[in-house]
Design an enzyme around this catalytic site. Structure first.
Site, PDB file in Angstrom:
ATOM      1  CG  HIS A 132      -3.662  -2.908 -11.125  1.00  0.00           C
ATOM      2  ND1 HIS A 132      -4.614  -3.702 -10.501  1.00  0.00           N
ATOM      3  CD2 HIS A 132      -3.132  -3.682 -12.103  1.00  0.00           C
ATOM      4  CE1 HIS A 132      -4.652  -4.888 -11.074  1.00  0.00           C
ATOM      5  NE2 HIS A 132      -3.756  -4.897 -12.047  1.00  0.00           N
ATOM      6  CB  CYS A 140      -1.230  16.668 -16.559  1.00  0.00           C
ATOM      7  SG  CYS A 140      -1.810  17.697 -17.941  1.00  0.00           S
ATOM      8  CB  CYS A 143       2.194  18.622 -19.513  1.00  0.00           C
ATOM      9  SG  CYS A 143       1.733  18.668 -17.759  1.00  0.00           S
ATOM     10  CB  CYS A 165      -2.405  20.241 -15.562  1.00  0.00           C
ATOM     11  SG  CYS A 165      -0.637  20.572 -15.481  1.00  0.00           S
ATOM     12  CB  SER A 205      -3.146 -11.899  -4.638  1.00  0.00           C
ATOM     13  OG  SER A 205      -3.699 -11.910  -5.948  1.00  0.00           O
ATOM     14  CG  ASN A 230      -5.698 -14.998  -0.394  1.00  0.00           C
ATOM     15  OD1 ASN A 230      -5.596 -13.783  -0.191  1.00  0.00           O
ATOM     16  ND2 ASN A 230      -6.745 -15.532  -0.990  1.00  0.00           N
ATOM     17  CG  ASP A 247      -4.511 -11.451   9.798  1.00  0.00           C
ATOM     18  OD1 ASP A 247      -3.715 -10.770   9.114  1.00  0.00           O
ATOM     19  OD2 ASP A 247      -5.396 -10.950  10.488  1.00  0.00           O
ATOM     20  CB  VAL A 248      -1.222 -11.043   5.278  1.00  0.00           C
ATOM     21  CG1 VAL A 248      -1.771 -11.849   4.119  1.00  0.00           C
ATOM     22  CG2 VAL A 248      -2.053  -9.785   5.510  1.00  0.00           C
TER      23      VAL A 248
END
Length: 261
Positions: A132, A140, A143, A165, A205, A230, A247-248
């Site tokens: 994402h 910009c 360009c 820019c 996730s 998760n 908990d991760v």
């Protein structure tokens, strides 16, 4: 041998290990989630951050984006133990790629930190696919040049709306806005990695946002071992070989230790 030990054993024997990460891996770093209890979209109108709004009202978009950026990253979050565990697995040559739905850039920061601290003999690297985009950059629209977002945010906060820019083009956060398609090359690469994986880890996730959410299914269809870490249940728990609703920042460092044994 418990489930985590079996997962670690599969990782040690695997040729290709791939991880998919979502908002749950960055929440312990203080990055707020967008949905769920006290999610960002409870306080902001997500429609104001769509690509269509950026196109027709870039000044208004950027005025609102300043507040959103500060809400998300105002405390200057650092990578947590889960980011660092994945980065260390990458440096050890254990983890082929991280496909992340997050735009906070923390996987890259963790990888740089591990690289700086790693032994000189450690040469393996992990591909990081930011599906994402990365909110720590702007791009910009004319360009195509990319810059760090912080000075551009400061310009917008000071009333330079929309920030532009040197070429005159309007800067846009280097992320996928509502109404935009994910970069085709990135998602195709993620799908290929999922199909090639021997072990596929879905971490933090909800597996509810497509097309990234379908990656564990693609991995399972090619007989990969699928592990899900998760706090909440996901639509793909039933196809996973291992599911940890913990908990991760606890599970990932422990998994890293077991793999290294």
């Amino acid at each position: 041998m418990d489930d985590l030990e079996r997962l670690a054993d599969d990782i040690r024997r695997a040729d290709t290990v791939v991880a998919l990460t979502g908002a749950g891996i960055s929440a312990p770093s203080g990055v707020p989630t967008f949905r769920g209890d006290d999610g960002v979209w409870d306080r902001f109108d997500e429609g104001q951050f769509a690509y269509g709004r950026f196109q027709r009202d870039p000044a208004g978009f950027w005025d609102d984006r300043v507040d959103l950026q500060r809400e998300l990253f105002g405390d200057d979050p650092d990578p947590n133990a889960a980011h660092e565990a994945l980065a260390a697995m990458g440096r050890a040559g254990t983890l082929e790629a991280i496909c992340t739905q997050n735009t906070d850039g923390l996987h890259g920061v963790a990888a740089d930190t591990v690289t700086a601290d790693a032994a000189e003999s450690a040469t393996a690297t992990t591909t990081i696919l930011e599906l994402h985009g990365n909110a720590q950059r702007v791009r910009c629209q004319d360009c195509g040049s990319r810059r760090d977002s912080e000075p551009i945010i400061e310009r917008a906060a000071a009333g330079d709306l929309p920030p532009t820019c040197d070429c005159g083009g309007v800067f846009k956060p280097d992320i996928v806005l509502f109404g935009e398609q994910l970069p085709g090359a990135a998602i195709q690469r993620a799908r290929s990695l999922a199909r090639e994986s021997d072990v596929f880890l879905a971490i933090g996730s909800s597996l509810s946002v497509q097309p990234a959410a379908s990656l564990p299914r693609l991995a399972a269809e090619t007989d990969a071992t699928v592990g899900i870490v998760n706090l909440e249940s996901t639509p793909y728990d039933s196809l996973a070989d291992v599911v940890y609703r913990e908990d991760v920042t606890t599970v990932l460092p422990r998994l890293r230790e077991l793999v290294a044994e």
